[in-house]
Design a protein around this motif. Structure first.
Motif, PDB file in Angstrom:
ATOM      1  N   VAL A 175       0.847  -1.202   0.000  1.00  0.00           N
ATOM      2  CA  VAL A 175       0.000   0.000   0.000  1.00  0.00           C
ATOM      3  C   VAL A 175       0.880   1.248   0.000  1.00  0.00           C
ATOM      4  N   GLY A 176       1.938   1.241   0.780  1.00  0.00           N
ATOM      5  CA  GLY A 176       2.858   2.378   0.819  1.00  0.00           C
ATOM      6  C   GLY A 176       3.508   2.650  -0.529  1.00  0.00           C
ATOM      7  N   ILE A 177       3.960   1.588  -1.211  1.00  0.00           N
ATOM      8  CA  ILE A 177       4.566   1.750  -2.531  1.00  0.00           C
ATOM      9  C   ILE A 177       3.534   2.257  -3.531  1.00  0.00           C
ATOM     10  N   THR A 178       2.302   1.789  -3.404  1.00  0.00           N
ATOM     11  CA  THR A 178       1.240   2.242  -4.297  1.00  0.00           C
ATOM     12  C   THR A 178       0.991   3.738  -4.117  1.00  0.00           C
ATOM     13  N   ILE A 179       0.916   4.183  -2.874  1.00  0.00           N
ATOM     14  CA  ILE A 179       0.704   5.611  -2.602  1.00  0.00           C
ATOM     15  C   ILE A 179       1.879   6.423  -3.127  1.00  0.00           C
ATOM     16  N   ARG A 180       3.108   5.987  -2.802  1.00  0.00           N
ATOM     17  CA  ARG A 180       4.304   6.715  -3.238  1.00  0.00           C
ATOM     18  C   ARG A 180       4.361   6.815  -4.751  1.00  0.00           C
ATOM     19  N   SER A 181       4.106   5.703  -5.437  1.00  0.00           N
ATOM     20  CA  SER A 181       4.203   5.683  -6.893  1.00  0.00           C
ATOM     21  C   SER A 181       3.115   6.533  -7.542  1.00  0.00           C
ATOM     22  N   THR A 182       1.914   6.501  -6.991  1.00  0.00           N
ATOM     23  CA  THR A 182       0.812   7.298  -7.541  1.00  0.00           C
ATOM     24  C   THR A 182       1.095   8.789  -7.400  1.00  0.00           C
ATOM     25  N   VAL A 183       1.521   9.196  -6.220  1.00  0.00           N
ATOM     26  CA  VAL A 183       1.824  10.616  -5.991  1.00  0.00           C
ATOM     27  C   VAL A 183       2.994  11.053  -6.872  1.00  0.00           C
ATOM     28  N   ALA A 184       4.019  10.211  -6.980  1.00  0.00           N
ATOM     29  CA  ALA A 184       5.173  10.535  -7.825  1.00  0.00           C
ATOM     30  C   ALA A 184       4.756  10.654  -9.289  1.00  0.00           C
ATOM     31  N   ALA A 185       3.902   9.739  -9.759  1.00  0.00           N
ATOM     32  CA  ALA A 185       3.463   9.776 -11.155  1.00  0.00           C
ATOM     33  C   ALA A 185       2.674  11.046 -11.458  1.00  0.00           C
ATOM     34  N   VAL A 186       1.779  11.410 -10.563  1.00  0.00           N
ATOM     35  CA  VAL A 186       0.999  12.638 -10.762  1.00  0.00           C
ATOM     36  C   VAL A 186       1.924  13.854 -10.755  1.00  0.00           C
ATOM     37  N   LYS A 224       8.265   0.629 -28.024  1.00  0.00           N
ATOM     38  CA  LYS A 224       9.352  -0.129 -27.400  1.00  0.00           C
ATOM     39  C   LYS A 224       9.882   0.597 -26.162  1.00  0.00           C
ATOM     40  N   SER A 225      10.107   1.891 -26.293  1.00  0.00           N
ATOM     41  CA  SER A 225      10.599   2.669 -25.151  1.00  0.00           C
ATOM     42  C   SER A 225       9.583   2.664 -24.015  1.00  0.00           C
ATOM     43  N   PHE A 226       8.313   2.794 -24.369  1.00  0.00           N
ATOM     44  CA  PHE A 226       7.251   2.775 -23.367  1.00  0.00           C
ATOM     45  C   PHE A 226       7.262   1.450 -22.605  1.00  0.00           C
ATOM     46  N   LEU A 227       7.380   0.346 -23.340  1.00  0.00           N
ATOM     47  CA  LEU A 227       7.424  -0.977 -22.697  1.00  0.00           C
ATOM     48  C   LEU A 227       8.656  -1.142 -21.820  1.00  0.00           C
ATOM     49  N   LEU A 228       9.798  -0.646 -22.273  1.00  0.00           N
ATOM     50  CA  LEU A 228      11.025  -0.761 -21.477  1.00  0.00           C
ATOM     51  C   LEU A 228      10.914   0.017 -20.171  1.00  0.00           C
ATOM     52  N   PHE A 229      10.430   1.249 -20.251  1.00  0.00           N
ATOM     53  CA  PHE A 229      10.264   2.038 -19.030  1.00  0.00           C
ATOM     54  C   PHE A 229       9.172   1.445 -18.140  1.00  0.00           C
ATOM     55  N   GLY A 230       8.118   0.938 -18.751  1.00  0.00           N
ATOM     56  CA  GLY A 230       7.058   0.295 -17.979  1.00  0.00           C
ATOM     57  C   GLY A 230       7.553  -0.945 -17.261  1.00  0.00           C
ATOM     58  N   ALA A 231       8.346  -1.761 -17.961  1.00  0.00           N
ATOM     59  CA  ALA A 231       8.910  -2.963 -17.343  1.00  0.00           C
ATOM     60  C   ALA A 231       9.844  -2.591 -16.197  1.00  0.00           C
ATOM     61  N   SER A 232      10.628  -1.548 -16.391  1.00  0.00           N
ATOM     62  CA  SER A 232      11.528  -1.081 -15.336  1.00  0.00           C
ATOM     63  C   SER A 232      10.742  -0.671 -14.100  1.00  0.00           C
ATOM     64  N   GLY A 233       9.647   0.042 -14.304  1.00  0.00           N
ATOM     65  CA  GLY A 233       8.810   0.452 -13.181  1.00  0.00           C
ATOM     66  C   GLY A 233       8.187  -0.724 -12.461  1.00  0.00           C
ATOM     67  N   LEU A 234       7.729  -1.706 -13.228  1.00  0.00           N
ATOM     68  CA  LEU A 234       7.141  -2.892 -12.607  1.00  0.00           C
ATOM     69  C   LEU A 234       8.177  -3.686 -11.816  1.00  0.00           C
ATOM     70  N   LEU A 235       9.346  -3.871 -12.402  1.00  0.00           N
ATOM     71  CA  LEU A 235      10.391  -4.646 -11.721  1.00  0.00           C
ATOM     72  C   LEU A 235      10.848  -3.960 -10.438  1.00  0.00           C
ATOM     73  N   ALA A 236      11.087  -2.663 -10.507  1.00  0.00           N
ATOM     74  CA  ALA A 236      11.602  -1.940  -9.347  1.00  0.00           C
ATOM     75  C   ALA A 236      10.513  -1.621  -8.337  1.00  0.00           C
ATOM     76  N   GLY A 237       9.369  -1.161  -8.814  1.00  0.00           N
ATOM     77  CA  GLY A 237       8.329  -0.693  -7.915  1.00  0.00           C
ATOM     78  C   GLY A 237       7.400  -1.756  -7.390  1.00  0.00           C
ATOM     79  N   ALA A 238       7.032  -2.703  -8.237  1.00  0.00           N
ATOM     80  CA  ALA A 238       6.042  -3.695  -7.812  1.00  0.00           C
ATOM     81  C   ALA A 238       6.693  -5.024  -7.433  1.00  0.00           C
TER      82      ALA A 238
END
Length: 86
Positions: A31-42, A63-77
């Protein structure tokens, strides 16, 4: 000026984990990571628009979108050690 920015950045990056540790006393890590990531994204979306880079955001290739998205999922989630624990 560069030294000042370096010092400010160092202090901000060093202070952030302290805030997170305090916040985790009453909040589940996922829940904390979700809050942090949501506030950071906004916040980053607002900053991107204020800097006039909204068009560049829209023009990112798939391709770039997928790479950055994968990076966010791996690190954040997936990087959250407690995600698989009850």
């Amino acid at each position: 000026m560069v030294i000042l920015l370096l010092v400010v950045t160092t202090l901000l990056w060093g202070f952030t984990p302290i805030l997170e540790k305090i916040g985790l006393t009453k909040v589940d890590p996922v829940v904390g990571i979700t809050i942090r990531s949501t506030v950071a994204a906004v916040g980053l979306l607002i900053l991107t628009l204020l800097l006039g880079r909204g068009r560049a955001l829209i023009e990112v290739d798939g391709k770039s979108f997928l790479l950055f998205g994968a990076s966010g999922l791996l690190a954040g989630a997936l990087g959250c050690g407690r995600i698989m624990q009850p």
